[in-house]
Scaffold this motif. Structure first.
Motif, PDB file in Angstrom:
ATOM      1  N   GLY A 181       0.843  -1.194   0.000  1.00 52.74           N
ATOM      2  CA  GLY A 181       0.000   0.000   0.000  1.00 52.74           C
ATOM      3  C   GLY A 181       0.874   1.238   0.000  1.00 52.74           C
ATOM      4  O   GLY A 181       1.926   1.266  -0.640  1.00 52.74           O
ATOM      5  N   ASP A 182       0.473   2.262   0.726  1.00 48.19           N
ATOM      6  CA  ASP A 182       1.254   3.493   0.841  1.00 48.19           C
ATOM      7  C   ASP A 182       2.664   3.151   1.316  1.00 48.19           C
ATOM      8  O   ASP A 182       2.843   2.566   2.393  1.00 48.19           O
ATOM      9  N   SER A 183       3.663   3.499   0.506  1.00 49.28           N
ATOM     10  CA  SER A 183       5.042   3.101   0.826  1.00 49.28           C
ATOM     11  C   SER A 183       5.554   3.733   2.112  1.00 49.28           C
ATOM     12  O   SER A 183       6.534   3.258   2.700  1.00 49.28           O
ATOM     13  N   GLU A 184       4.907   4.813   2.589  1.00 42.51           N
ATOM     14  CA  GLU A 184       5.312   5.459   3.836  1.00 42.51           C
ATOM     15  C   GLU A 184       4.565   4.897   5.048  1.00 42.51           C
ATOM     16  O   GLU A 184       4.871   5.276   6.187  1.00 42.51           O
ATOM     17  N   GLN A 185       3.606   4.025   4.804  1.00 40.49           N
ATOM     18  CA  GLN A 185       2.881   3.411   5.921  1.00 40.49           C
ATOM     19  C   GLN A 185       3.810   2.493   6.709  1.00 40.49           C
ATOM     20  O   GLN A 185       4.561   1.709   6.131  1.00 40.49           O
ATOM     21  N   LYS A 186       3.778   2.620   8.027  1.00 39.55           N
ATOM     22  CA  LYS A 186       4.629   1.808   8.878  1.00 39.55           C
ATOM     23  C   LYS A 186       3.972   0.446   9.122  1.00 39.55           C
ATOM     24  O   LYS A 186       2.782   0.361   9.430  1.00 39.55           O
ATOM     25  N   ARG A 187       4.762  -0.605   8.978  1.00 40.88           N
ATOM     26  CA  ARG A 187       4.326  -1.956   9.290  1.00 40.88           C
ATOM     27  C   ARG A 187       5.384  -2.621  10.161  1.00 40.88           C
ATOM     28  O   ARG A 187       6.557  -2.260  10.120  1.00 40.88           O
ATOM     29  N   THR A 188       4.961  -3.605  10.946  1.00 43.28           N
ATOM     30  CA  THR A 188       5.900  -4.290  11.834  1.00 43.28           C
ATOM     31  C   THR A 188       6.754  -5.267  11.038  1.00 43.28           C
ATOM     32  O   THR A 188       6.236  -6.117  10.308  1.00 43.28           O
ATOM     33  N   VAL A 189       8.066  -5.128  11.177  1.00 41.19           N
ATOM     34  CA  VAL A 189       9.038  -6.044  10.574  1.00 41.19           C
ATOM     35  C   VAL A 189       9.740  -6.759  11.723  1.00 41.19           C
ATOM     36  O   VAL A 189      10.264  -6.122  12.639  1.00 41.19           O
ATOM     37  N   THR A 190       9.742  -8.090  11.689  1.00 44.52           N
ATOM     38  CA  THR A 190      10.276  -8.898  12.778  1.00 44.52           C
ATOM     39  C   THR A 190      11.527  -9.634  12.325  1.00 44.52           C
ATOM     40  O   THR A 190      11.571 -10.202  11.224  1.00 44.52           O
ATOM     41  N   LEU A 191      12.541  -9.620  13.177  1.00 43.79           N
ATOM     42  CA  LEU A 191      13.761 -10.391  12.954  1.00 43.79           C
ATOM     43  C   LEU A 191      14.014 -11.245  14.198  1.00 43.79           C
ATOM     44  O   LEU A 191      14.006 -10.727  15.320  1.00 43.79           O
ATOM     45  N   ASP A 192      14.225 -12.530  13.995  1.00 47.28           N
ATOM     46  CA  ASP A 192      14.559 -13.420  15.101  1.00 47.28           C
ATOM     47  C   ASP A 192      16.036 -13.270  15.437  1.00 47.28           C
ATOM     48  O   ASP A 192      16.895 -13.281  14.548  1.00 47.28           O
ATOM     49  N   LEU A 193      16.320 -13.130  16.724  1.00 50.58           N
ATOM     50  CA  LEU A 193      17.694 -12.906  17.170  1.00 50.58           C
ATOM     51  C   LEU A 193      18.414 -14.233  17.375  1.00 50.58           C
ATOM     52  O   LEU A 193      17.880 -15.155  17.995  1.00 50.58           O
ATOM     53  N   VAL A 194      19.607 -14.322  16.833  1.00 46.70           N
ATOM     54  CA  VAL A 194      20.518 -15.427  17.108  1.00 46.70           C
ATOM     55  C   VAL A 194      21.391 -15.008  18.285  1.00 46.70           C
ATOM     56  O   VAL A 194      21.949 -13.906  18.284  1.00 46.70           O
ATOM     57  N   LEU A 195      21.516 -15.851  19.308  1.00 46.97           N
ATOM     58  CA  LEU A 195      22.275 -15.477  20.509  1.00 46.97           C
ATOM     59  C   LEU A 195      23.020 -16.680  21.059  1.00 46.97           C
ATOM     60  O   LEU A 195      22.429 -17.724  21.309  1.00 46.97           O
ATOM     61  N   ARG A 196      24.332 -16.508  21.231  1.00 49.50           N
ATOM     62  CA  ARG A 196      25.164 -17.516  21.894  1.00 49.50           C
ATOM     63  C   ARG A 196      25.946 -16.798  23.000  1.00 49.50           C
ATOM     64  O   ARG A 196      26.601 -15.792  22.743  1.00 49.50           O
ATOM     65  N   VAL A 197      25.865 -17.323  24.216  1.00 50.50           N
ATOM     66  CA  VAL A 197      26.477 -16.670  25.378  1.00 50.50           C
ATOM     67  C   VAL A 197      27.277 -17.692  26.172  1.00 50.50           C
ATOM     68  O   VAL A 197      26.837 -18.841  26.364  1.00 50.50           O
ATOM     69  N   GLY A 198      28.446 -17.300  26.640  1.00 44.33           N
ATOM     70  CA  GLY A 198      29.262 -18.152  27.491  1.00 44.33           C
ATOM     71  C   GLY A 198      30.004 -17.346  28.538  1.00 44.33           C
ATOM     72  O   GLY A 198      30.123 -16.118  28.431  1.00 44.33           O
ATOM     73  N   ALA A 199      30.495 -18.024  29.555  1.00 41.42           N
ATOM     74  CA  ALA A 199      31.234 -17.376  30.643  1.00 41.42           C
ATOM     75  C   ALA A 199      32.644 -17.942  30.724  1.00 41.42           C
ATOM     76  O   ALA A 199      32.848 -19.157  30.591  1.00 41.42           O
ATOM     77  N   LYS A 200      33.613 -17.066  30.937  1.00 42.63           N
ATOM     78  CA  LYS A 200      35.000 -17.496  31.122  1.00 42.63           C
ATOM     79  C   LYS A 200      35.166 -18.064  32.533  1.00 42.63           C
ATOM     80  O   LYS A 200      34.594 -17.543  33.498  1.00 42.63           O
ATOM     81  N   ASP A 201      35.940 -19.112  32.666  1.00 41.98           N
ATOM     82  CA  ASP A 201      36.211 -19.672  33.987  1.00 41.98           C
ATOM     83  C   ASP A 201      36.881 -18.631  34.865  1.00 41.98           C
ATOM     84  O   ASP A 201      37.638 -17.783  34.391  1.00 41.98           O
ATOM     85  N   ARG A 202      36.598 -18.746  36.134  1.00 46.64           N
ATOM     86  CA  ARG A 202      37.219 -17.797  37.094  1.00 46.64           C
ATOM     87  C   ARG A 202      38.705 -18.109  37.261  1.00 46.64           C
ATOM     88  O   ARG A 202      39.124 -19.226  37.163  1.00 46.64           O
TER      89      ARG A 202
END
Length: 258
Positions: free
Chosen positions: A237-258
């Motif tokens: 439709g109207d190219s200036e009309q705002k619509r929701t765009v969704t992106l799934d997040l890729v996430l990998r997390v780790g902790a360094k040993d103390r």
């Protein structure tokens, strides 16, 4: 053309068009740093390193929580277009050879860039710089989702057209970094999504930052992308009309040993 030259070519577009990450992601990472034994705010400065920061989308979010953010990128053009904040210090350097002090960071982040790194050099640098108990997080996002009609059109008229122009490294991201050998035990992380209210023009600006699209345009021009934009407008439709765009997040997390 190397990957950092590719993104440097139109760094202002990259700065304008790339999405920001959800505040909940930074709250989660901050909480992990506290749980890991890193100092709490008010007792000592909490520090974060944003590797391959690009134009600072992640650095800005980190700076709202961490006292000091060092944001580095190999591209001077990206740094020149980066978003400023009093808690951020930008530097031009390779992530594999950052020059940062040993055991100086509570958190190290790589946003939408881990797949470009030389892991044989990068992981030793990460382990050198992280404090004992410090957190490493790699995150990024996959392809945007809007409506079935627009998604199908973008797949057919853009993504299928540029498919052979993706670098092999992109597959690591699309596989959720599951084939990357991390040097620490991964933590079970929650799922996050990015929801952006975009016009059709903003969506295609974002698509225009894809490395495969940029390579295709360099060789063949942008006529197919422009045609796809016009065709998508019939559904949008109207190219200036705002619509929701969704992106799934890729996430990998780790902790360094103390």
């Amino acid at each position: 053309m190397s990957h950092h030259e590719l993104f440097s070519d139109k760094s202002s577009l990259y700065s304008r068009a790339r999405p920001t990450y959800p505040v909940a992601l930074y709250d989660y990472l901050s909480g992990l740093c506290v749980k890991s034994g890193s100092p709490t705010k008010g007792t000592e400065q909490r520090t974060a390193w944003d590797c391959a920061c690009g134009s600072g989308q992640a650095a800005i979010g980190l700076a709202e929580i961490f006292d000091q953010v060092i944001a580095t990128d190999v591209s001077r053009q990206q740094i020149e277009n980066a978003k400023t904040h009093p808690n951020i210090e930008y530097r031009v350097c390779q992530s594999e050879r950052s020059g940062l002090l040993s055991h100086s960071m509570d958190l190290i982040c790589v946003a939408q860039a881990l797949h470009w790194f030389d892991f044989t050099e990068f992981w030793p640098e990460v382990m050198r710089i992280l404090k004992p108990g410090g957190i490493f997080a790699a995150f990024g996002y996959n392809l945007p989702r809007t409506s079935d009609e627009v998604d199908s059109l973008i797949q057919r008229e853009v993504l299928d057209v540029v498919d052979s122009f993706w670098a092999p490294q992109n597959q690591l991201l699309w596989d959720n970094y599951s084939h990357v050998d991390f040097p620490f035990d991964l933590l079970e992380a929650p799922r996050f999504t990015i929801n952006m209210d975009w016009s059709l023009h903003e969506l295609f600006d974002f698509i225009g930052t894809f490395s495969a699209v940029r390579r295709f345009i360099d060789e063949h021009g942008d006529s197919p992308i422009r045609e796809a934009y016009v065709n998508a407008g019939e559904w949008w439709g109207d190219s200036e009309q705002k619509r929701t765009v969704t992106l799934d997040l890729v996430l990998r997390v780790g902790a360094k040993d103390r």
